[in-house]
Write a protein that holds these residues in place. Structure first.
Motif, PDB file in Angstrom:
ATOM      1  N   THR A 283       0.865  -1.179   0.000  1.00  0.00           N
ATOM      2  CA  THR A 283       0.000   0.000   0.000  1.00  0.00           C
ATOM      3  C   THR A 283       0.898   1.224   0.000  1.00  0.00           C
ATOM      4  OG1 THR A 283      -1.743  -1.155   1.192  1.00  0.00           O
ATOM      5  CG2 THR A 283      -1.803   1.256   1.245  1.00  0.00           C
ATOM      6  N   TYR A 284       0.754   2.054  -1.025  1.00  0.00           N
ATOM      7  CA  TYR A 284       1.559   3.268  -1.116  1.00  0.00           C
ATOM      8  C   TYR A 284       1.036   4.354  -0.183  1.00  0.00           C
ATOM      9  CZ  TYR A 284       2.901   1.127  -5.605  1.00  0.00           C
ATOM     10  OH  TYR A 284       3.320   0.269  -6.589  1.00  0.00           O
ATOM     11  N   GLU A 285      -0.295   4.459  -0.107  1.00  0.00           N
ATOM     12  CA  GLU A 285      -0.882   5.540   0.680  1.00  0.00           C
ATOM     13  C   GLU A 285      -2.337   5.211   1.011  1.00  0.00           C
ATOM     14  OE1 GLU A 285      -1.738  10.351   0.256  1.00  0.00           O
ATOM     15  OE2 GLU A 285      -0.955   9.260  -1.463  1.00  0.00           O
ATOM     16  N   THR A 286      -2.768   5.601   2.206  1.00  0.00           N
ATOM     17  CA  THR A 286      -4.176   5.516   2.615  1.00  0.00           C
ATOM     18  C   THR A 286      -4.606   6.875   3.136  1.00  0.00           C
ATOM     19  OG1 THR A 286      -3.989   3.175   3.198  1.00  0.00           O
ATOM     20  CG2 THR A 286      -5.833   4.382   4.151  1.00  0.00           C
ATOM     21  N   VAL A 287      -5.748   7.347   2.672  1.00  0.00           N
ATOM     22  CA  VAL A 287      -6.299   8.634   3.081  1.00  0.00           C
ATOM     23  C   VAL A 287      -7.646   8.353   3.751  1.00  0.00           C
ATOM     24  CG1 VAL A 287      -7.043  10.910   2.279  1.00  0.00           C
ATOM     25  CG2 VAL A 287      -5.222   9.705   1.070  1.00  0.00           C
ATOM     26  N   THR A 288      -7.896   8.976   4.903  1.00  0.00           N
ATOM     27  CA  THR A 288      -9.147   8.787   5.644  1.00  0.00           C
ATOM     28  C   THR A 288      -9.927  10.088   5.688  1.00  0.00           C
ATOM     29  OG1 THR A 288      -8.081   7.110   7.015  1.00  0.00           O
ATOM     30  CG2 THR A 288     -10.134   8.043   7.853  1.00  0.00           C
ATOM     31  N   SER A 289     -11.221   9.998   5.450  1.00  0.00           N
ATOM     32  CA  SER A 289     -12.076  11.194   5.475  1.00  0.00           C
ATOM     33  C   SER A 289     -12.363  11.623   6.904  1.00  0.00           C
ATOM     34  CB  SER A 289     -13.401  10.910   4.762  1.00  0.00           C
ATOM     35  OG  SER A 289     -14.264  12.006   4.911  1.00  0.00           O
ATOM     36  N   ASN A 290     -12.132  12.906   7.161  1.00  0.00           N
ATOM     37  CA  ASN A 290     -12.507  13.517   8.436  1.00  0.00           C
ATOM     38  C   ASN A 290     -13.717  14.418   8.222  1.00  0.00           C
ATOM     39  OD1 ASN A 290     -10.419  12.407  10.030  1.00  0.00           O
ATOM     40  ND2 ASN A 290      -8.983  13.821   9.055  1.00  0.00           N
ATOM     41  N   GLY A 291     -14.520  14.050   7.253  1.00  0.00           N
ATOM     42  CA  GLY A 291     -15.698  14.832   6.902  1.00  0.00           C
ATOM     43  C   GLY A 291     -15.674  15.338   5.475  1.00  0.00           C
ATOM     44  N   GLN A 292     -14.517  15.237   4.806  1.00  0.00           N
ATOM     45  CA  GLN A 292     -14.438  15.658   3.412  1.00  0.00           C
ATOM     46  C   GLN A 292     -15.258  14.707   2.537  1.00  0.00           C
ATOM     47  OE1 GLN A 292     -11.916  14.604   5.369  1.00  0.00           O
ATOM     48  NE2 GLN A 292      -9.958  15.383   4.658  1.00  0.00           N
ATOM     49  N   SER A 293     -15.914  15.251   1.512  1.00  0.00           N
ATOM     50  CA  SER A 293     -16.695  14.417   0.602  1.00  0.00           C
ATOM     51  C   SER A 293     -15.871  13.983  -0.609  1.00  0.00           C
ATOM     52  CB  SER A 293     -17.949  15.157   0.135  1.00  0.00           C
ATOM     53  OG  SER A 293     -17.578  16.320  -0.573  1.00  0.00           O
ATOM     54  N   GLU A 294     -14.665  14.484  -0.721  1.00  0.00           N
ATOM     55  CA  GLU A 294     -13.784  14.158  -1.839  1.00  0.00           C
ATOM     56  C   GLU A 294     -12.408  13.792  -1.278  1.00  0.00           C
ATOM     57  OE1 GLU A 294     -13.759  14.195  -6.147  1.00  0.00           O
ATOM     58  OE2 GLU A 294     -15.378  14.859  -4.864  1.00  0.00           O
ATOM     59  N   LEU A 295     -11.925  12.601  -1.589  1.00  0.00           N
ATOM     60  CA  LEU A 295     -10.598  12.170  -1.143  1.00  0.00           C
ATOM     61  C   LEU A 295      -9.701  11.942  -2.350  1.00  0.00           C
ATOM     62  CD1 LEU A 295     -11.502   9.479   1.555  1.00  0.00           C
ATOM     63  CD2 LEU A 295     -10.774  11.832   1.945  1.00  0.00           C
ATOM     64  N   ASN A 296      -8.432  12.319  -2.238  1.00  0.00           N
ATOM     65  CA  ASN A 296      -7.446  12.092  -3.293  1.00  0.00           C
ATOM     66  C   ASN A 296      -6.159  11.577  -2.669  1.00  0.00           C
ATOM     67  OD1 ASN A 296      -8.597  13.232  -5.889  1.00  0.00           O
ATOM     68  ND2 ASN A 296      -8.948  14.923  -4.478  1.00  0.00           N
ATOM     69  N   THR A 297      -5.488  10.676  -3.389  1.00  0.00           N
ATOM     70  CA  THR A 297      -4.148  10.249  -2.975  1.00  0.00           C
ATOM     71  C   THR A 297      -3.125  11.090  -3.717  1.00  0.00           C
ATOM     72  OG1 THR A 297      -3.889   8.607  -4.746  1.00  0.00           O
ATOM     73  CG2 THR A 297      -4.937   7.861  -2.678  1.00  0.00           C
ATOM     74  N   GLY A 298      -1.871  10.935  -3.356  1.00  0.00           N
ATOM     75  CA  GLY A 298      -0.794  11.549  -4.113  1.00  0.00           C
ATOM     76  C   GLY A 298      -0.637  10.840  -5.442  1.00  0.00           C
ATOM     77  N   GLU A 299       0.316  11.293  -6.240  1.00  0.00           N
ATOM     78  CA  GLU A 299       0.556  10.692  -7.555  1.00  0.00           C
ATOM     79  C   GLU A 299       1.663   9.655  -7.491  1.00  0.00           C
ATOM     80  OE1 GLU A 299       1.133  13.970 -10.284  1.00  0.00           O
ATOM     81  OE2 GLU A 299      -1.022  14.007 -10.655  1.00  0.00           O
ATOM     82  N   TYR A 300       1.459   8.584  -8.265  1.00  0.00           N
ATOM     83  CA  TYR A 300       2.401   7.462  -8.299  1.00  0.00           C
ATOM     84  C   TYR A 300       2.591   7.016  -9.734  1.00  0.00           C
ATOM     85  CZ  TYR A 300       1.565   7.506  -3.341  1.00  0.00           C
ATOM     86  OH  TYR A 300       1.483   7.910  -2.039  1.00  0.00           O
ATOM     87  N   GLY A 301       3.633   6.216  -9.970  1.00  0.00           N
ATOM     88  CA  GLY A 301       3.900   5.696 -11.301  1.00  0.00           C
ATOM     89  C   GLY A 301       2.701   4.940 -11.856  1.00  0.00           C
ATOM     90  N   ASN A 302       2.529   5.017 -13.153  1.00  0.00           N
ATOM     91  CA  ASN A 302       1.385   4.397 -13.819  1.00  0.00           C
ATOM     92  C   ASN A 302       1.688   2.939 -14.143  1.00  0.00           C
ATOM     93  OD1 ASN A 302      -0.965   3.893 -15.180  1.00  0.00           O
ATOM     94  ND2 ASN A 302      -0.437   5.103 -16.972  1.00  0.00           N
TER      95      ASN A 302
END
Length: 122
Positions: free
Chosen positions: A86-105
């Motif tokens: 797992t490169y990254e996990t993002v958890t919502s603290n109330g945001q309706s839109e979540l994005n991860t950072g950018e990684y190789g395709n």
């Protein structure tokens, strides 16, 4: 008898024509979605949320997006193959839109795990 058969064939042809989709409309729906230098590579929806994998066309890197997120939902991006990382996990603290950072395709795996139960992934 032959007259009834002809009527059935004409009715079937009319029904087929009514539900046919023109080739131009089918091609338009298959076109990738692009917004300001980003193109959607994959998308799936469910549980009132949409999970997307976006390609940044300027640097050929990808990021994951979860729209419709609710408090406690998690979005992660990681490797596609064994050994899974797992490169990254993002958890919502109330945001309706979540994005991860950018990684190789490299065809990463993307997961949305919802606090209320349920999951989307590809």
């Amino acid at each position: 008898m032959l007259k009834k058969f002809a009527v059935v064939l004409v009715a079937a042809a009319a029904a087929t024509t009514a539900v046919s989709v023109p080739a131009s409309a089918a091609a338009a729906s298959a076109a990738p979605v692009s917004v300001q230098g980003f193109t959607v590579l994959k998308q799936t929806s469910g549980y009132g949320r949409t999970l997307r994998l976006w390609l940044n066309t300027s640097n050929n890197q990808v990021h994951a997006n979860l729209s419709g997120a609710r408090y406690g939902d998690k979005l992660s991006i990681g490797s596609c193959c064994y050994p899974y990382t797992t490169y990254e996990t993002v958890t919502s603290n109330g945001q309706s839109e979540l994005n991860t950072g950018e990684y190789g395709n490299y065809g990463p795996s993307v997961n949305g795990v919802f606090a209320s139960g349920g999951e989307l992934h590809f």
